[in-house]
Design a protein around this motif. Structure first.
Motif, PDB file in Angstrom:
ATOM      1  N   ILE A 124      66.939   4.904   0.059  1.00  0.00           N
ATOM      2  CA  ILE A 124      66.965   3.477   0.424  1.00  0.00           C
ATOM      3  C   ILE A 124      66.305   3.268   1.794  1.00  0.00           C
ATOM      4  CG2 ILE A 124      68.501   1.576   1.068  1.00  0.00           C
ATOM      5  CD1 ILE A 124      70.381   2.558  -1.171  1.00  0.00           C
ATOM      6  N   ASN A 125      66.591   4.151   2.746  1.00  0.00           N
ATOM      7  CA  ASN A 125      65.967   4.030   4.074  1.00  0.00           C
ATOM      8  C   ASN A 125      64.452   4.229   3.986  1.00  0.00           C
ATOM      9  OD1 ASN A 125      68.362   3.498   5.399  1.00  0.00           O
ATOM     10  ND2 ASN A 125      68.749   5.657   5.879  1.00  0.00           N
ATOM     11  N   ASP A 126      63.982   5.174   3.149  1.00  0.00           N
ATOM     12  CA  ASP A 126      62.543   5.382   2.977  1.00  0.00           C
ATOM     13  C   ASP A 126      61.876   4.136   2.385  1.00  0.00           C
ATOM     14  OD1 ASP A 126      62.666   7.916   4.003  1.00  0.00           O
ATOM     15  OD2 ASP A 126      62.689   8.929   2.035  1.00  0.00           O
ATOM     16  N   VAL A 127      62.536   3.532   1.404  1.00  0.00           N
ATOM     17  CA  VAL A 127      61.982   2.322   0.781  1.00  0.00           C
ATOM     18  C   VAL A 127      61.931   1.188   1.809  1.00  0.00           C
ATOM     19  CG1 VAL A 127      62.421   0.548  -0.971  1.00  0.00           C
ATOM     20  CG2 VAL A 127      62.623   2.951  -1.563  1.00  0.00           C
ATOM     21  N   LYS A 128      62.980   1.053   2.600  1.00  0.00           N
ATOM     22  CA  LYS A 128      62.996   0.013   3.630  1.00  0.00           C
ATOM     23  C   LYS A 128      61.877   0.219   4.650  1.00  0.00           C
ATOM     24  CE  LYS A 128      67.927  -1.141   3.730  1.00  0.00           C
ATOM     25  NZ  LYS A 128      69.149  -1.080   4.550  1.00  0.00           N
ATOM     26  N   SER A 129      61.690   1.458   5.107  1.00  0.00           N
ATOM     27  CA  SER A 129      60.643   1.727   6.107  1.00  0.00           C
ATOM     28  C   SER A 129      59.254   1.507   5.519  1.00  0.00           C
ATOM     29  CB  SER A 129      60.776   3.150   6.652  1.00  0.00           C
ATOM     30  OG  SER A 129      60.543   4.105   5.633  1.00  0.00           O
ATOM     31  N   GLU A 130      59.067   1.857   4.234  1.00  0.00           N
ATOM     32  CA  GLU A 130      57.768   1.637   3.581  1.00  0.00           C
ATOM     33  C   GLU A 130      57.471   0.144   3.471  1.00  0.00           C
ATOM     34  OE1 GLU A 130      54.222   2.811   2.095  1.00  0.00           O
ATOM     35  OE2 GLU A 130      55.793   4.169   2.783  1.00  0.00           O
ATOM     36  N   VAL A 131      58.478  -0.636   3.115  1.00  0.00           N
ATOM     37  CA  VAL A 131      58.282  -2.085   3.025  1.00  0.00           C
ATOM     38  C   VAL A 131      57.965  -2.668   4.395  1.00  0.00           C
ATOM     39  CG1 VAL A 131      59.498  -4.260   2.561  1.00  0.00           C
ATOM     40  CG2 VAL A 131      59.663  -2.373   0.946  1.00  0.00           C
ATOM     41  N   SER A 132      58.657  -2.214   5.428  1.00  0.00           N
ATOM     42  CA  SER A 132      58.383  -2.733   6.781  1.00  0.00           C
ATOM     43  C   SER A 132      56.994  -2.311   7.254  1.00  0.00           C
ATOM     44  CB  SER A 132      59.458  -2.266   7.759  1.00  0.00           C
ATOM     45  OG  SER A 132      59.385  -0.871   7.949  1.00  0.00           O
ATOM     46  N   ARG A 133      56.558  -1.089   6.920  1.00  0.00           N
ATOM     47  CA  ARG A 133      55.199  -0.660   7.280  1.00  0.00           C
ATOM     48  C   ARG A 133      54.153  -1.535   6.596  1.00  0.00           C
ATOM     49  NH1 ARG A 133      56.128   5.104   5.802  1.00  0.00           N
ATOM     50  NH2 ARG A 133      57.592   5.769   7.370  1.00  0.00           N
ATOM     51  N   GLU A 134      54.359  -1.830   5.325  1.00  0.00           N
ATOM     52  CA  GLU A 134      53.421  -2.678   4.594  1.00  0.00           C
ATOM     53  C   GLU A 134      53.359  -4.068   5.208  1.00  0.00           C
ATOM     54  OE1 GLU A 134      51.243  -2.142   2.138  1.00  0.00           O
ATOM     55  OE2 GLU A 134      51.720  -0.010   2.207  1.00  0.00           O
TER      56      GLU A 134
END
Length: 174
Positions: free
Chosen positions: A43-53
């Motif tokens: 979940i944290n990886d998905v959140k960080s990927e969305v914020s990077r995008e």
């Protein structure tokens, strides 16, 4: 969020102890903790990927804005330079409207030929500057300030101050 208190956790623990049994309960608890940790990391990886995008999209938008502003500035500078060049050509050619349009059609070339006496003065000044850059310190300044004009080796200095043979004392100095 799910509201779980201490009494609810104790009740879940007692039911798990009865259903799973005391021998397998530690293994199941470790496995549940491991799975819960993996889920949190995912979940944290998905959140960080969305914020990077989102940040990348913002940076692309900002880059486009900066490029648009730079092209606007470049166009305004080019326009002002062409206006300035046209006014200089107009002033150079004597203020004729017909001559400024002729010079603009000829690519803004300068029609005045340089004066030979002015060229000779500029060439002389150029040679003087080049000579002053390429020459070293004058010899009279070296003698006045005590700089050595030539280097003498140690054996040459000894030979210079040695007394000639046969003048009294043996081959000693002074």
């Amino acid at each position: 969020m799910i509201d779980i208190g201490l009494t609810k956790l104790a009740l879940i623990g007692v039911v798990a102890l009865v259903v799973i049994g005391p021998e397998r309960l530690p293994k199941v608890a470790r496995m549940a903790g491991t799975l819960f940790g993996r889920a949190q990391r995912y979940i944290n990886d998905v959140k960080s990927e969305v914020s990077r995008e989102m940040e990348l999209d913002e940076l692309r938008k900002m880059q486009k804005d900066v490029q648009d502003a730079a092209s606007d500035v470049s166009n305004s500078i080019h326009k002002s330079m062409s206006e300035t060049e046209a006014s200089i050509n107009d002033a150079w050619n004597g203020g004729d409207d017909s001559s400024s349009s002729d010079s603009a059609s000829a690519g803004g070339s300068w029609t005045r030929t340089p004066d030979p006496s002015l060229l000779a003065i500029k060439a002389k000044a150029f040679r003087r500057k080049k000579l002053s850059r390429t020459t070293g310190v004058p010899a009279w300044y070296k003698h006045q300030s005590g700089h050595k004009t030539r280097v003498i080796s140690a054996s040459a200095r000894v030979a210079k101050y040695r007394r000639p043979v046969g003048t009294g004392k043996s081959a000693g100095f002074f």
